[in-house]
Design a protein around this motif. Structure first.
Motif: not given
Length: 354
Positions: A75-77, A236-243, A314-319
């Motif tokens: 989750n970014g941390k 950035l990639a995990m958040n689909k280009g959003k920072w 990058v694994v979005p479902s696991k954050k």
């Protein structure tokens, strides 16, 4: 009837009170480390209910395999951050072909600013004669073909110079991993009126707080940075280009980047590698292998992969975002390969996170 209505009202009141008294676990907001600061929030293994006893075997394996920097974000941390073999948090290292994803991202930004279009032929930006192909074949090649490794340009030589850029197949009919992707940097420069690096710095690097620089390698420009900068790009990639609150890379384009981009190698997007597909091809050959690139990794994983095992998973479902920098895990096979290292590493990672 007059007696039933108060009863219904009482039941509704009780139900509302019951709902109000229920407690829900607050959803943790995605964390983005501040720009221009070394501050980066952390969280513990225990807070995630991960397996503390499996962390040291993971770190031992990484050190054995010539790793220099390793980070796991949740989750970014930062949950795990370690440096090995004399490397430090401030030292830079090359991304090798993992940096191709930086080029793909920059192309997406130029397109969303209406400076170029990936479906337009490359010769419109670079002029005719940028290859040694017959003109009618050269004009088939679009930026999208360069993004997807389907230009059809002869791949016998890694060195991208005009005499080597000869015709082998019509654009879009053959997948072949080739360094001609770097012509996308020239497309950015031509369409924006500034150097690729200046445009990249202002539109991407500075916006997410990366350090680093492009350096001329033996055959193409290679990005160098510290490990945390690689992790910033992974976030950035995990958040689909959003920072944070800014959509830096158009989400539609980013989703295209991490989706099968052609029907020859389903495990390849726009310079991103995709796990969980039914078959894959590798650099240096035309063989199609059955199964996923990294069977031990989640099927949804997408990854930036470079020679000597430079990795962003990058694994979005696991954050989670996982970064590995270093020398080749197997010095006898230093070139890019979806090697046994990836699968072995994910076996160790799974023991920690599952």
């Amino acid at each position: 009837m007059k007696k039933i209505i108060p009863l219904l009202a009482s039941l509704l009141f009780i139900n509302c009170n019951s709902d109000d008294s229920s407690t829900t676990t607050p959803v943790e907001q995605m964390y983005f480390p501040p720009i221009g600061s070394t501050t980066w929030e952390t969280k513990t293994i225990e807070s995630l209910d991960w397996n503390r006893s499996e962390v040291q075997p993971l770190l031992d394996y990484l050190e054995l395999k010539h790793t220099k920097g390793f980070i796991i974000l949740h989750n970014g941390k930062i949950v795990i951050e370690n440096y090995f073999n004399g490397h430090t948090a401030n030292d830079t290292w090359q991304w090798n072909s993992a940096g191709k994803t930086l080029t793909a991202s920059t192309i997406g930004i130029a397109q969303q600013e209406n400076l170029m279009n990936i479906n337009t032929r490359v010769s419109q930006y670079l002029g005719t004669g940028w290859t040694s192909e017959p003109l009618e074949k050269e004009n088939l090649i679009t930026s999208r073909h360069l993004l997807t490794m389907t230009s059809g340009i002869n791949d016998e030589s890694d060195l991208v110079i005009l005499p080597n850029l000869t015709y082998l197949a019509d654009a879009g009919t053959r997948w072949s991993y080739h360094n001609v992707f770097q012509k996308l940097m020239d497309v950015v420069a031509a369409s924006t009126g500034q150097t690729f690096e200046n445009y990249f710095n202002s539109k991407l690097k500075n916006k997410i707080g990366m350090d680093g620089f492009w350096n001329n390698g033996v055959i193409y420009k290679i990005y160098h940075s510290n490990t945390r900068s690689m992790a910033r790009f992974g976030l950035l990639a995990m958040n689909k280009g959003k920072w944070n609150n800014e959509q830096i890379i158009n989400q539609t384009y980013f989703n295209e980047s991490i989706s099968t981009s052609q029907n020859i190698n389903p495990s390849y997007g726009y310079l991103w590698w995709l796990n969980g597909k039914f078959n894959f091809m590798l650099p240096g050959g035309q063989t199609s292998y059955t199964g996923s690139i990294v069977p031990n990794a989640p099927a949804e994983m997408y990854a930036a992969m470079g020679a000597a095992d430079q990795r962003i998973y990058v694994v979005p479902s696991k954050k989670i975002v996982i970064v590995r920098m270093g020398e080749a895990s197997n010095p006898a096979n230093p070139s890019f390969a979806v090697s046994g290292f990836d699968n072995e590493l994910w076996e160790k990672i799974n023991a920690v996170i599952n």
